[in-house]
Enzyme design. Sequence first.
Site, mmCIF file in Angstrom:
data_model
loop_
_atom_site.group_PDB
_atom_site.id
_atom_site.type_symbol
_atom_site.label_atom_id
_atom_site.label_comp_id
_atom_site.label_asym_id
_atom_site.label_seq_id
_atom_site.Cartn_x
_atom_site.Cartn_y
_atom_site.Cartn_z
ATOM 1 N N GLU A 1 5.839 -1.221 -3.249
ATOM 2 C CA GLU A 1 5.094 -0.970 -4.487
ATOM 3 C C GLU A 1 5.791 -1.472 -5.743
ATOM 4 O O GLU A 1 6.190 -0.666 -6.600
ATOM 5 C CB GLU A 1 4.796 0.532 -4.617
ATOM 6 C CG GLU A 1 4.062 1.119 -3.429
ATOM 7 C CD GLU A 1 3.576 2.549 -3.671
ATOM 8 O OE1 GLU A 1 4.024 3.170 -4.650
ATOM 9 O OE2 GLU A 1 2.750 3.024 -2.882
ATOM 10 N N GLU B 1 1.160 3.028 4.035
ATOM 11 C CA GLU B 1 1.175 4.432 3.616
ATOM 12 C C GLU B 1 -0.240 4.896 3.393
ATOM 13 O O GLU B 1 -1.040 4.195 2.781
ATOM 14 C CB GLU B 1 1.924 4.635 2.281
ATOM 15 C CG GLU B 1 3.408 4.559 2.368
ATOM 16 C CD GLU B 1 4.093 4.798 1.018
ATOM 17 O OE1 GLU B 1 3.507 5.482 0.145
ATOM 18 O OE2 GLU B 1 5.190 4.270 0.838
HETATM 19 C C1 FCB Z 1 3.841 6.190 -2.908
HETATM 20 C C2 FCB Z 1 5.317 6.020 -2.580
HETATM 21 C C3 FCB Z 1 5.848 7.038 -1.610
HETATM 22 C C4 FCB Z 1 5.256 8.415 -1.847
HETATM 23 C C5 FCB Z 1 3.760 8.356 -1.964
HETATM 24 C C6 FCB Z 1 3.099 9.696 -2.163
HETATM 25 O O1 FCB Z 1 3.563 5.612 -4.133
HETATM 26 O O2 FCB Z 1 5.561 4.742 -2.065
HETATM 27 O O3 FCB Z 1 7.239 7.019 -1.687
HETATM 28 O O4 FCB Z 1 5.856 9.001 -2.923
HETATM 29 O O5 FCB Z 1 3.395 7.504 -3.007
#
Ligand code: FCB
Length: 439
Positions: free
Chosen positions: A165, A344
């Site tokens: 990110e 994620e």
């Molecule tokens: C993302 C992050 C991860 C976590 C999630 C909820 O932005 O990459 O580390 O904090 O959000």
Amino acid sequence: MNYKFSPKFLWGAATASYQIEGAWNEDDKGESIWDRFSHTHGKIEDGLTGDIACDHYHCYPEDIVLMRQLGLKAYRFSVSWPRVIPLGRGRINPKGLGFYDRLVDALLAANIEPFLTLYHWDLPQALQDAGGWETRDISYTFADYSALMVKHLGDRVKHWTTFNEPSVVAFDGNLSGAHAPGNKDPKIAYQVAHHLLLAHGLAVKAIRAVEPQIEVGIVLNLWGADPASESPEDIAAANTAWERSETLFLDPIFRGHYPVSAYELVGVNMPKVNDGDMALIAQKLDFVGINFYSRNLVTADGNVDPVPGSKYTEMGWEVCAPALRSILVKINNNYCLPPIYITENGSAFKDEVSADGKIHDPRRLDYLKNHFIQTRLAMQDGVDVRGYFVWSLLDNFEWGHGYTKRFGIIRVDYETQKRTIKDSGEWYTEVIRTNQIRD
Ligand code: FCB
């Protein structure tokens, strides 16, 4: 309905070093910007730090036993740069490398595919003191660190991610100041964004120079921006919202230039770009990781918030699984992409331990189920998704929120470090075992 996945689909879970490892100053580890930030009064919601976190540095064997119990096929984790190179450049810390050696070996022994992220936000503080991502030379330092890690683990780890990110690093860290290092300056934020992209390109080249056959990618967070109505004004506002954040990273990586709209939206804060940078940034990738959590519903007068009838997670994020499908289809149509992994996806809810010691978390289970289904539908639309990493394996340190948000499919009792698989985790095991979702 039954939604079937291929037996090759890679089901996994994800974590990040600072959020779980603890052992912040053990075995010659250097200080990171998140150590400094969380040790600064007032920065973290509950006043807590990642000093101990889930103590994964010591508990990793037990955590791998739990991964096996869940049936995970893959595990996404990040390396703490200051653990392996305490000052970011120069002296290498064999004890830090040793930890990742043991972790990777134990994962492989458990038949779990390691997906390694080189940067999930914990920059060595010494590099920050020298100007951090605002300075151009750090991009070359990052490439050196990447090469070191590949020389060390490239024989065993086959999937490498440069950054997690980059937009959050640039903007939460340097515009809103909610994340380390806590700057609040748009000029810095956009220059940081450019240096992260440059570092990504340089690192991809450096990694391939060491191990040409391993797979390299980057992880981008995409946040949906849907128009609240069919009106041209709302549609234009949603497009602008998408371009303001998402295309700023997608376009350089997959098209080799900043989006034209950026020059207007970012104006005088556009970063300094040297000749040749854009070609370096646009290295061909083996995969792209997408992190997805939610969307905004956009009108010409601002976001609809809350969206009537919608459910929200503890983070205040709208639960909207169909937005994942539409984002996947959109990027698939707009860019020439390599295979995709959902790197994620998950949700924070308040969990309660019931009398029988179990954690019944139906909202997290539903969240995952609906997002898996929407991913499957996107695959039916032609998007090449190869795997899925649930965020997160464990409840952990949620950055500026400290320990107030629980994302895990495994509960962590921070007093005792006891782990308990939640209902969502047990359900996930069944999905992995059968490669299908029954709805
Ligand atoms: C993302 C992050 C991860 C976590 C999630 C909820 O932005 O990459 O580390 O904090 O959000």
